[in-house]
Write a protein that holds these residues in place. Structure first.
Motif, PDB file in Angstrom:
ATOM      1  N   SER A  61       0.839  -1.187   0.000  1.00  0.00           N
ATOM      2  CA  SER A  61       0.000   0.000   0.000  1.00  0.00           C
ATOM      3  C   SER A  61       0.868   1.228   0.000  1.00  0.00           C
ATOM      4  O   SER A  61       2.051   1.171   0.290  1.00  0.00           O
ATOM      5  CB  SER A  61      -0.930   0.024   1.222  1.00  0.00           C
ATOM      6  N   ASP A 107      -4.572   1.623  -0.562  1.00  0.00           N
ATOM      7  CA  ASP A 107      -4.114   2.705  -1.433  1.00  0.00           C
ATOM      8  C   ASP A 107      -5.096   3.865  -1.444  1.00  0.00           C
ATOM      9  O   ASP A 107      -6.319   3.681  -1.336  1.00  0.00           O
ATOM     10  CB  ASP A 107      -3.943   2.203  -2.866  1.00  0.00           C
ATOM     11  N   ILE A 155      -0.746   7.286  -3.953  1.00  0.00           N
ATOM     12  CA  ILE A 155      -0.168   6.850  -5.223  1.00  0.00           C
ATOM     13  C   ILE A 155       0.545   8.021  -5.897  1.00  0.00           C
ATOM     14  O   ILE A 155       1.646   7.878  -6.432  1.00  0.00           O
ATOM     15  CB  ILE A 155      -1.265   6.265  -6.129  1.00  0.00           C
TER      16      ILE A 155
END
Length: 524
Positions: free
Chosen positions: A52, A89, A94
């Motif tokens: 993650s 996530d 990200i």
């Protein structure tokens, strides 16, 4: 200690889980915005994965790609690459991992609802230029962290001796009139950031120390901190400094924990950080990248940039290096749970920021066992007391905070300390008082920082550095002892602040906001 926390994955299937999680949590820094993070949900047939990304706020401003003429020959064109969304996530996490604007990921993938990601979903990262970063060391770690030696620096005397605007600057903070030196002192203590760095930033970015005549824009926004993604205005010295301190910490601890390996300048250029950098330098580089294009940033992080201003004001920052700030193989002293034996409290917050979202996830939360049927609001002064988890002396007791200094020298910048936050003024232990294990610290409340419900926030520091409750991704040279209280160990969920579990032998508790379940009830 490994804890089984599979049960907590059910929250990933609920889009509103993170909103509920904030309901009675704490957001440190009275004026810092709360970023609601929506995490990835599971697609049928897709196995769970432990990978993650760590969430971080959206990058500010409208991204504009750098002109090719401004890029040096060593520029690397980052190739578009697919990324498979993992449990935990977030879009912001990200974006932070790949050093690209979240807005560009949304556009590249035609995301209709960027708050909704699914585990197994494939995202294509946009092409942006990428360049190698600067290897110049700007500061040692103990000149970013408010660590050993920071207490001897006289902030008020230094500010009074400056010829510039800072000497007479003042504003209203939380309904109180505060001078510039008092604001700098407060931010340095709350975020555990060295005040000399904050002063250097004010001079470097706004000429506050040397110039009497500065623009209104420099008065209102001396560090150039933009409004938040939610439109929150960061006008004024206190808000500008808290933004800076939080992002200095974000770079510092992110580097230690392998979460920050690239930066992004305002002209949307990715900067790969050299591996030989120290956390203090990365913290400064990270902060400066938030408000500068590549060409400006390169100058700011060079020997002619912020470093030169620091040298002019305070001399060589490497003259008194404490290295490392936290020694390897550090051992946590024995701690008991921070409330009296025989009482049933509630484990309401798993690992989260010690102060602000940028600091290490050094804190956990407990709520007292008050009868809520006779409470008019969620914020009240508890009938129950938080108590000393170890012996020591009280280094600070003000504004909802109590700092218990375990080495007994009264200096919270050295050795082990425990921060107790949201402690009511009434019946609070006084600064300088000795404390034995189990002695009364004070009543849980909503005082200090920001809180939507009465609870106790407790966090560890060593030599002023926030010590995470657990750090599985820490680089070997930055390994830290896990938090253990009364035999209970703690573990968080990857990328999900406030969620987690605690275990002691065969016993296990899960961080929950409610009080009507057995999963989060804890006593000793």
């Amino acid at each position: 200690m490994e804890l089984s926390i599979g049960r907590r994955h059910r929250v990933l299937c609920l889009l509103l889980a993170s909103v509920c999680l904030v309901a009675t949590g704490c957001a440190l820094g009275m004026h810092s915005e709360r970023v609601i993070v929506i995490t990835a949900t599971f697609l049928p047939g897709i196995p769970e994965s432990a990978a993650s990304a760590t969430p971080s706020p959206f990058l500010q401003g409208t991204p504009t790609l750098a002109s090719r003429s401004t890029l040096s020959p060593e520029t690397i064109q980052q190739r578009s690459q697919p990324y498979v969304v993992q449990p935990g996530d977030t879009l912001t996490g990200i974006a932070e991992r790949f050093a690209v604007p979240a807005e560009m990921i949304i556009s590249e993938n035609n995301l209709e609802n960027p708050d909704l990601l699914a585990v197994g979903q494939i995202l294509h990262m946009p092409n942006i230029p990428e360049v190698p970063g600067s290897a110049f060391h700007i500061l040692p770690d103990n000149r970013l962290v408010r660590g050993p030696g920071s207490k001897t620096f006289g902030i008020s005397a230094f500010v009074a001796g400056q010829p510039g605007y800072i000497r007479d600057a003042a504003e209203i903070v939380d309904g109180r009139f505060m001078t510039a030196d008092a604001i700098i002192t407060r931010v340095a203590l709350e975020y555990s950031v060295d005040p000399r760095l904050l002063l250097t930033l004010l001079e470097f970015k706004g000429s506050w120390l040397t110039s009497r005549e500065i623009s209104q824009d420099s008065i209102d926004y001396p560090l150039g901190a933009p409004p938040s993604s939610a439109g929150f205005d960061r006008k004024g010295l206190y808000r500008q400094l808290t933004w800076a301190a939080d992002n200095l910490n974000r770079g510092y601890y992110g580097w230690q924990q392998s979460a920050v390996t690239r930066l992004q300048t305002t002209d949307v250029v990715g900067v790969t950080l050299p591996p030989m950098l120290n956390p203090g330098t990365v913290g400064v580089q990270y902060l400066l990248s938030l408000t500068a294009d590549l060409e400006t940033w390169r100058w700011q992080v060079s020997s002619d940039g912020l470093y030169a201003t620091y040298m002019r004001l305070f001399g060589d920052p490497f003259r008194e290096v404490v290295e490392p700030v936290v020694p390897l193989n550090l051992v946590q002293p024995d701690l008991v749970l921070p409330f009296p034996p025989g009482q049933v409290w509630y484990f309401t917050g798993g690992p989260h920021g010690g102060w602000g979202s940028g600091s290490a996830w050094a804190a956990v939360d407990f709520a007292p066992p008050d009868d809520l049927t006779n409470k008019a609001t969620a914020c009240y002064v508890s009938d129950y007391f938080a108590t000393a988890a170890a012996a020591g002396v009280i280094a600070r007791s003000s504004d909802g905070s109590v700092v218990l200094d375990l080495d007994g020298d009264g200096d919270e910048a050295t050795g082990w300390t425990l921060l107790y936050l949201h402690i009511a003024t009434a019946d609070r232990i006084t600064e300088g008082a000795p404390a034995r294990i189990g002695d009364v610290i004070g009543r849980a409340s909503c005082e200090g920082g920001y809180s939507t419900g009465t609870h106790l926030h407790i966090a560890r520091r060593y030599n002023g550095e926030w010590i995470p409750t657990m750090c599985p991704l820490c680089k070997p040279e930055y390994s830290r002892p896990p938090l253990v209280m009364g035999g209970w160990g703690f573990e968080g969920l990857p990328g999900q602040e406030y969620q987690g579990a605690m275990a002691n032998g065969g016993q296990r508790r899960v961080a929950e906001q409610g009080r009507n379940i057995a999963d989060n009830q804890i006593s000793w």
